[in-house]
Design a protein around this motif. Structure first.
Motif, PDB file in Angstrom:
ATOM      1  N   GLN A 143      -6.333   1.296   8.600  1.00  0.00           N
ATOM      2  CA  GLN A 143      -5.469   1.640   9.717  1.00  0.00           C
ATOM      3  C   GLN A 143      -4.540   0.482  10.068  1.00  0.00           C
ATOM      4  OE1 GLN A 143      -8.776   2.591  12.266  1.00  0.00           O
ATOM      5  NE2 GLN A 143      -8.302   4.775  12.280  1.00  0.00           N
ATOM      6  N   TYR A 144      -5.087  -0.724  10.091  1.00  0.00           N
ATOM      7  CA  TYR A 144      -4.286  -1.891  10.473  1.00  0.00           C
ATOM      8  C   TYR A 144      -3.236  -2.203   9.414  1.00  0.00           C
ATOM      9  CZ  TYR A 144      -3.320  -6.412  12.646  1.00  0.00           C
ATOM     10  OH  TYR A 144      -2.716  -7.479  13.287  1.00  0.00           O
ATOM     11  N   VAL A 145      -3.628  -2.195   8.144  1.00  0.00           N
ATOM     12  CA  VAL A 145      -2.668  -2.510   7.086  1.00  0.00           C
ATOM     13  C   VAL A 145      -1.606  -1.418   6.963  1.00  0.00           C
ATOM     14  CG1 VAL A 145      -2.392  -2.858   4.596  1.00  0.00           C
ATOM     15  CG2 VAL A 145      -4.292  -3.954   5.817  1.00  0.00           C
ATOM     16  N   TYR A 146      -2.039  -0.176   6.944  1.00  0.00           N
ATOM     17  CA  TYR A 146      -1.074   0.930   6.852  1.00  0.00           C
ATOM     18  C   TYR A 146      -0.071   0.886   8.007  1.00  0.00           C
ATOM     19  CZ  TYR A 146      -2.683   4.072   3.055  1.00  0.00           C
ATOM     20  OH  TYR A 146      -2.956   4.655   1.846  1.00  0.00           O
ATOM     21  N   HIS A 147      -0.535   0.543   9.211  1.00  0.00           N
ATOM     22  CA  HIS A 147       0.352   0.518  10.380  1.00  0.00           C
ATOM     23  C   HIS A 147       1.596  -0.308  10.103  1.00  0.00           C
ATOM     24  CE1 HIS A 147       1.861   0.020  14.437  1.00  0.00           C
ATOM     25  NE2 HIS A 147       1.738  -1.294  14.315  1.00  0.00           N
ATOM     26  N   PHE A 148       1.424  -1.467   9.495  1.00  0.00           N
ATOM     27  CA  PHE A 148       2.566  -2.344   9.248  1.00  0.00           C
ATOM     28  C   PHE A 148       3.324  -1.962   7.983  1.00  0.00           C
ATOM     29  CE2 PHE A 148      -0.272  -4.978  11.863  1.00  0.00           C
ATOM     30  CZ  PHE A 148       0.605  -5.320  12.877  1.00  0.00           C
ATOM     31  N   VAL A 149       2.606  -1.606   6.935  1.00  0.00           N
ATOM     32  CA  VAL A 149       3.281  -1.343   5.667  1.00  0.00           C
ATOM     33  C   VAL A 149       4.101  -0.053   5.733  1.00  0.00           C
ATOM     34  CG1 VAL A 149       2.964  -1.017   3.186  1.00  0.00           C
ATOM     35  CG2 VAL A 149       1.510  -2.621   4.425  1.00  0.00           C
TER      36      VAL A 149
ATOM     37  N   ARG B  97       0.136   8.761   9.324  1.00  0.00           N
ATOM     38  CA  ARG B  97      -0.371   7.992  10.471  1.00  0.00           C
ATOM     39  C   ARG B  97      -1.367   8.831  11.280  1.00  0.00           C
ATOM     40  NH1 ARG B  97       1.917   3.306  12.248  1.00  0.00           N
ATOM     41  NH2 ARG B  97       3.711   2.571  11.056  1.00  0.00           N
ATOM     42  N   ARG B  98      -0.998  10.072  11.502  1.00  0.00           N
ATOM     43  CA  ARG B  98      -1.884  10.955  12.271  1.00  0.00           C
ATOM     44  C   ARG B  98      -3.178  11.194  11.519  1.00  0.00           C
ATOM     45  NH1 ARG B  98       0.588  16.560  14.321  1.00  0.00           N
ATOM     46  NH2 ARG B  98       1.942  15.028  15.359  1.00  0.00           N
ATOM     47  N   GLY B  99      -3.081  11.426  10.217  1.00  0.00           N
ATOM     48  CA  GLY B  99      -4.272  11.679   9.421  1.00  0.00           C
ATOM     49  C   GLY B  99      -5.221  10.493   9.378  1.00  0.00           C
ATOM     50  N   LEU B 100      -4.667   9.282   9.421  1.00  0.00           N
ATOM     51  CA  LEU B 100      -5.483   8.072   9.396  1.00  0.00           C
ATOM     52  C   LEU B 100      -5.985   7.668  10.782  1.00  0.00           C
ATOM     53  CD1 LEU B 100      -3.386   5.918   6.894  1.00  0.00           C
ATOM     54  CD2 LEU B 100      -5.608   6.976   6.460  1.00  0.00           C
ATOM     55  N   GLY B 101      -5.491   8.340  11.815  1.00  0.00           N
ATOM     56  CA  GLY B 101      -5.918   8.005  13.175  1.00  0.00           C
ATOM     57  C   GLY B 101      -5.334   6.700  13.680  1.00  0.00           C
TER      58      GLY B 101
ATOM     59  N   MET C  90      -3.136  -1.238  -6.034  1.00  0.00           N
ATOM     60  CA  MET C  90      -1.744  -1.658  -5.829  1.00  0.00           C
ATOM     61  C   MET C  90      -1.563  -2.014  -4.362  1.00  0.00           C
ATOM     62  SD  MET C  90       1.678   0.312  -7.122  1.00  0.00           S
ATOM     63  CE  MET C  90       3.249  -0.554  -7.226  1.00  0.00           C
ATOM     64  N   ALA C  91      -1.472  -3.295  -4.077  1.00  0.00           N
ATOM     65  CA  ALA C  91      -1.298  -3.780  -2.717  1.00  0.00           C
ATOM     66  C   ALA C  91       0.139  -4.248  -2.521  1.00  0.00           C
ATOM     67  CB  ALA C  91      -2.266  -4.922  -2.438  1.00  0.00           C
ATOM     68  N   PRO C  92       0.628  -4.240  -1.287  1.00  0.00           N
ATOM     69  CA  PRO C  92       1.988  -4.749  -1.063  1.00  0.00           C
ATOM     70  C   PRO C  92       2.058  -6.247  -1.306  1.00  0.00           C
ATOM     71  CG  PRO C  92       0.883  -4.289   1.020  1.00  0.00           C
ATOM     72  CD  PRO C  92       0.006  -3.752  -0.053  1.00  0.00           C
ATOM     73  N   PRO C  93       3.157  -6.738  -1.852  1.00  0.00           N
ATOM     74  CA  PRO C  93       3.310  -8.192  -2.023  1.00  0.00           C
ATOM     75  C   PRO C  93       3.208  -8.883  -0.664  1.00  0.00           C
ATOM     76  CG  PRO C  93       5.010  -6.996  -3.239  1.00  0.00           C
ATOM     77  CD  PRO C  93       4.330  -5.999  -2.361  1.00  0.00           C
ATOM     78  N   LEU C  94       2.410  -9.926  -0.600  1.00  0.00           N
ATOM     79  CA  LEU C  94       2.160 -10.574   0.685  1.00  0.00           C
ATOM     80  C   LEU C  94       3.431 -11.150   1.293  1.00  0.00           C
ATOM     81  CD1 LEU C  94      -0.101 -11.178   2.672  1.00  0.00           C
ATOM     82  CD2 LEU C  94      -0.554 -13.307   1.447  1.00  0.00           C
TER      83      LEU C  94
ATOM     84  N   VAL D  23       8.873  -1.059   0.823  1.00  0.00           N
ATOM     85  CA  VAL D  23       7.619  -1.608   0.324  1.00  0.00           C
ATOM     86  C   VAL D  23       6.598  -0.515   0.059  1.00  0.00           C
ATOM     87  CG1 VAL D  23       5.658  -3.101   0.900  1.00  0.00           C
ATOM     88  CG2 VAL D  23       7.984  -3.846   1.429  1.00  0.00           C
ATOM     89  N   MET D  24       6.516   0.459   0.950  1.00  0.00           N
ATOM     90  CA  MET D  24       5.460   1.470   0.877  1.00  0.00           C
ATOM     91  C   MET D  24       5.688   2.482  -0.234  1.00  0.00           C
ATOM     92  SD  MET D  24       2.582   2.356   2.266  1.00  0.00           S
ATOM     93  CE  MET D  24       1.625   3.492   1.280  1.00  0.00           C
ATOM     94  N   THR D  25       6.921   2.865  -0.478  1.00  0.00           N
ATOM     95  CA  THR D  25       7.180   3.961  -1.419  1.00  0.00           C
ATOM     96  C   THR D  25       6.618   3.722  -2.814  1.00  0.00           C
ATOM     97  OG1 THR D  25       9.120   4.745  -0.204  1.00  0.00           O
ATOM     98  CG2 THR D  25       8.972   5.350  -2.525  1.00  0.00           C
ATOM     99  N   PRO D  26       6.893   2.591  -3.477  1.00  0.00           N
ATOM    100  CA  PRO D  26       6.348   2.426  -4.839  1.00  0.00           C
ATOM    101  C   PRO D  26       4.829   2.375  -4.871  1.00  0.00           C
ATOM    102  CG  PRO D  26       7.395   0.402  -4.064  1.00  0.00           C
ATOM    103  CD  PRO D  26       7.762   1.468  -3.092  1.00  0.00           C
TER     104      PRO D  26
END
Length: 262
Positions: free
Chosen positions: A115-121, A156-160, A220-224, A127-130
């Motif tokens: 939830q925390y990581v998705y919120h920002f990405v 976002r809704r599905g992840l709460g 596959m994580a977002p580049p820091l 960044v999120m699309t690929p």
């Protein structure tokens, strides 16, 4: 030449998920031949629901059945793994201890990390699309590319993900890291399994992965350097925590030996 029979196991997954990377890692470590079927987050439901697997990934399709739910999958892989590749260890004493520990600590790292990581990405479509579309069927890729403005709030809704969840996550996850460090201190060894990482360490490291973005991550994580500064600073701080450093060490020592994202 005709193609051989398909692998007996099939992993339904999404590229960013640490839970999916955990099962990818453990399946290969156990010598269970599998193929992977990747989907876009949220749209994966169109693959899991018709198969009777509900709405969560990962899902493992096994001969004549399916393995779903974190401990349903951990127990199944453990039961099919040879000695030396068990999830919970080999001796009865360590198996009981490790099983109990994972069931105790698991709630501390379920929900809040993603939830925390998705919120920002999710805020950064570039960044999120690929990450979201990697390996997914063509129509799922098109949904994200052309309808991101609809997909993003639905995910976002599905992840709460709510403002309160985002506010509460760092403190709650810090307590989880403290609990892991305390358990390592109690056992008195560099890893939960002893002097080298074992199955219990792999599970634990994968749970912590969203907090530390391991360089050897098999998903596959977002580049820091491309995430929001607040998220980047949080990850870098977590890396200095004893439990964060422990998770990074497990990834560095063990993850490169096994297959990653297709």
């Amino acid at each position: 030449m005709s193609a051989g029979p398909p692998p007996p196991y099939r992993l339904l997954s999404v590229a960013i998920s640490n839970g999916c990377d955990l099962m990818r890692w453990l399946l290969d470590r156990a010598g269970l031949d599998f193929e992977e079927e990747l989907h876009v987050p949220l749209l994966h439901i169109f693959a899991t629901w018709p198969r009777g697997a509900g709405v969560e990934v990962p899902v493992i399709l096994a001969p004549g059945t399916l393995w779903k739910g974190p401990f349903g999958q951990l127990d199944a892989i453990d039961g099919h793994a040879p000695a030396g590749a068990k999830v919970y260890g080999d001796t009865l004493e360590e198996r009981l201890e490790n099983n109990a520990w994972l069931r105790q600590i698991f709630p501390s790292f379920f929900g809040f990390p993603r939830q925390y990581v998705y919120h920002f990405v999710l805020k950064d479509r570039r960044v999120m699309t690929p990450i979201a579309i990697h390996g997914a069927p063509w129509w799922e890729r098109m949904v994200v590319r052309w309808l991101y403005f609809l997909w993003e709030p639905l995910l976002r809704r599905g992840l709460g993900i709510t403002p309160q969840v985002v506010a509460d996550a760092p403190a709650a996850l810090a307590k989880g890291l403290d609990a892991v460090a305390a358990e390592l201190g109690r056992r008195g060894t560099p890893f939960l399994a002893g002097d080298a990482p074992g199955g219990v360490d792999i599970v634990m490291a994968a749970l912590i992965a969203p907090l530390v973005f391991p360089p050897e991550y098999g998903g596959m994580a977002p580049p820091l350097d491309e995430v929001a500064p607040v998220l980047r600073d949080w990850v870098l701080a977590n890396r200095t925590h004893p439990a964060g450093a422990y998770a990074l060490a497990v990834y560095a020592q063990n993850r490169p030996h096994y297959r990653g994202l297709p």
